[in-house]
Design a protein around this motif. Structure first.
Motif, PDB file in Angstrom:
ATOM      1  N   SER A   1      47.552  33.720  45.089  1.00  0.00           N
ATOM      2  CA  SER A   1      47.684  33.705  46.550  1.00  0.00           C
ATOM      3  C   SER A   1      46.341  33.735  47.273  1.00  0.00           C
ATOM      4  N   ILE A   2      45.239  33.657  46.536  1.00  0.00           N
ATOM      5  CA  ILE A   2      43.918  33.714  47.167  1.00  0.00           C
ATOM      6  C   ILE A   2      43.150  32.416  46.935  1.00  0.00           C
ATOM      7  N   VAL A   3      42.057  32.250  47.669  1.00  0.00           N
ATOM      8  CA  VAL A   3      41.152  31.112  47.489  1.00  0.00           C
ATOM      9  C   VAL A   3      39.775  31.679  47.144  1.00  0.00           C
ATOM     10  N   ILE A   4      39.175  31.156  46.080  1.00  0.00           N
ATOM     11  CA  ILE A   4      37.843  31.610  45.662  1.00  0.00           C
ATOM     12  C   ILE A   4      36.875  30.431  45.666  1.00  0.00           C
ATOM     13  N   ASP A   5      35.578  30.736  45.570  1.00  0.00           N
ATOM     14  CA  ASP A   5      34.561  29.710  45.436  1.00  0.00           C
ATOM     15  C   ASP A   5      34.375  29.447  43.941  1.00  0.00           C
ATOM     16  N   TYR A   6      34.882  28.324  43.480  1.00  0.00           N
ATOM     17  CA  TYR A   6      34.859  27.988  42.052  1.00  0.00           C
ATOM     18  C   TYR A   6      33.442  27.747  41.545  1.00  0.00           C
ATOM     19  N   LYS A   7      32.522  27.338  42.429  1.00  0.00           N
ATOM     20  CA  LYS A   7      31.132  27.105  42.002  1.00  0.00           C
ATOM     21  C   LYS A   7      30.483  28.405  41.534  1.00  0.00           C
ATOM     22  N   ILE A   8      30.766  29.506  42.215  1.00  0.00           N
ATOM     23  CA  ILE A   8      30.217  30.798  41.799  1.00  0.00           C
ATOM     24  C   ILE A   8      30.817  31.193  40.454  1.00  0.00           C
TER      25      ILE A   8
ATOM     26  N   LYS B   1      28.956  30.204  32.815  1.00  0.00           N
ATOM     27  CA  LYS B   1      27.901  29.583  32.010  1.00  0.00           C
ATOM     28  C   LYS B   1      26.908  30.626  31.519  1.00  0.00           C
ATOM     29  N   LYS B   2      26.624  31.623  32.343  1.00  0.00           N
ATOM     30  CA  LYS B   2      25.658  32.665  31.983  1.00  0.00           C
ATOM     31  C   LYS B   2      26.252  33.683  31.011  1.00  0.00           C
ATOM     32  N   LEU B   3      27.571  33.711  30.896  1.00  0.00           N
ATOM     33  CA  LEU B   3      28.238  34.722  30.065  1.00  0.00           C
ATOM     34  C   LEU B   3      28.785  34.166  28.759  1.00  0.00           C
ATOM     35  N   LYS B   4      28.182  33.104  28.242  1.00  0.00           N
ATOM     36  CA  LYS B   4      28.700  32.475  27.019  1.00  0.00           C
ATOM     37  C   LYS B   4      28.755  33.441  25.834  1.00  0.00           C
TER      38      LYS B   4
ATOM     39  N   HIS C   1      44.350  20.019  50.808  1.00  0.00           N
ATOM     40  CA  HIS C   1      43.941  19.475  49.511  1.00  0.00           C
ATOM     41  C   HIS C   1      43.090  20.443  48.684  1.00  0.00           C
ATOM     42  N   ILE C   2      43.325  21.731  48.827  1.00  0.00           N
ATOM     43  CA  ILE C   2      42.584  22.709  48.022  1.00  0.00           C
ATOM     44  C   ILE C   2      43.149  22.675  46.603  1.00  0.00           C
ATOM     45  N   PRO C   3      42.291  22.463  45.599  1.00  0.00           N
ATOM     46  CA  PRO C   3      42.757  22.443  44.206  1.00  0.00           C
ATOM     47  C   PRO C   3      43.352  23.794  43.795  1.00  0.00           C
ATOM     48  N   VAL C   4      44.211  23.747  42.799  1.00  0.00           N
ATOM     49  CA  VAL C   4      44.861  24.956  42.283  1.00  0.00           C
ATOM     50  C   VAL C   4      44.385  25.179  40.849  1.00  0.00           C
ATOM     51  N   ALA C   5      44.108  26.430  40.530  1.00  0.00           N
ATOM     52  CA  ALA C   5      43.740  26.805  39.159  1.00  0.00           C
ATOM     53  C   ALA C   5      44.712  27.882  38.695  1.00  0.00           C
ATOM     54  N   VAL C   6      44.985  27.879  37.406  1.00  0.00           N
ATOM     55  CA  VAL C   6      45.858  28.901  36.832  1.00  0.00           C
ATOM     56  C   VAL C   6      45.061  29.717  35.828  1.00  0.00           C
ATOM     57  N   LEU C   7      45.452  30.989  35.696  1.00  0.00           N
ATOM     58  CA  LEU C   7      44.803  31.842  34.704  1.00  0.00           C
ATOM     59  C   LEU C   7      45.286  31.462  33.318  1.00  0.00           C
ATOM     60  N   ASN C   8      44.359  31.197  32.445  1.00  0.00           N
ATOM     61  CA  ASN C   8      44.667  30.859  31.061  1.00  0.00           C
ATOM     62  C   ASN C   8      44.265  32.075  30.235  1.00  0.00           C
ATOM     63  N   HIS C   9      45.230  32.786  29.682  1.00  0.00           N
ATOM     64  CA  HIS C   9      44.940  34.020  28.958  1.00  0.00           C
ATOM     65  C   HIS C   9      44.625  33.806  27.491  1.00  0.00           C
ATOM     66  N   GLY C  10      44.382  32.563  27.107  1.00  0.00           N
ATOM     67  CA  GLY C  10      44.016  32.268  25.724  1.00  0.00           C
ATOM     68  C   GLY C  10      42.572  32.641  25.461  1.00  0.00           C
ATOM     69  N   PRO C  11      42.061  32.323  24.277  1.00  0.00           N
ATOM     70  CA  PRO C  11      40.663  32.617  23.981  1.00  0.00           C
ATOM     71  C   PRO C  11      39.745  31.826  24.887  1.00  0.00           C
ATOM     72  N   LYS C  12      38.594  32.440  25.219  1.00  0.00           N
ATOM     73  CA  LYS C  12      37.680  31.745  26.125  1.00  0.00           C
ATOM     74  C   LYS C  12      37.020  30.584  25.436  1.00  0.00           C
ATOM     75  N   ALA C  13      36.667  29.581  26.247  1.00  0.00           N
ATOM     76  CA  ALA C  13      36.064  28.368  25.709  1.00  0.00           C
ATOM     77  C   ALA C  13      34.602  28.566  25.427  1.00  0.00           C
TER      78      ALA C  13
END
Length: 137
Positions: A67-74, A80-83, A125-137
């Motif tokens: 139900s929220i909107v976040i800044d996906y760039k952040i 990327k920094k937390l690989k 036209h705000i894109p939608v993202a879903v939480l993927n609880h699988g292993p991180k990429a």
């Protein structure tokens, strides 16, 4: 982690550009509204400039998560920094928390991405993202 659903990037950029054009016409109205109160006008102009910065596709990529909107760039920049870290995403009512830690060390932290939905009211036209609880990429 977050998984983006299909979206129309061109339509989102057009909406951002249109909103930017509408908001830039307002600073002239500020001068009339505050007449002699320069500090009030300066604060209001600063607030409008901050809102305008969010409307550039090079600076912000709004994405709806629950139900929220976040800044996906952040979010992307931090991931990327937390690989080498273990991560966990928690969706609260007003933010998305990215918890990260390194097992066996004291290195840990939380990034809280606040809801920025108020900046993008009326956007279709705000894109939608879903939480993927699988292993991180």
């Amino acid at each position: 982690m977050l998984e983006l659903q299909t979206y129309d990037a061109g339509a989102l950029k057009d909406e951002l550009k249109e909103a930017r054009v509408l908001k830039t016409s307002r600073p002239a109205a500020i001068d009339k509204q505050y007449k002699g109160n320069f500090s009030g006008a300066r604060e209001r102009a600063h607030e409008i400039n901050n809102r305008l910065l969010r409307l550039y596709s090079s600076k912000t990529f709004p994405v709806r998560v629950g139900s929220i909107v976040i800044d996906y760039k952040i979010y992307q920049s931090m991931i990327k920094k937390l690989k080498s870290f273990e991560t966990e995403l928690i969706l609260t009512g007003h933010s998305l928390q990215l918890k990260f830690w390194k097992t066996g060390t004291r290195n840990k932290g939380i990034l809280e991405l606040s809801d920025i939905q108020s900046y993008f009211e009326g956007f279709r036209h705000i894109p939608v993202a879903v939480l993927n609880h699988g292993p991180k990429a």
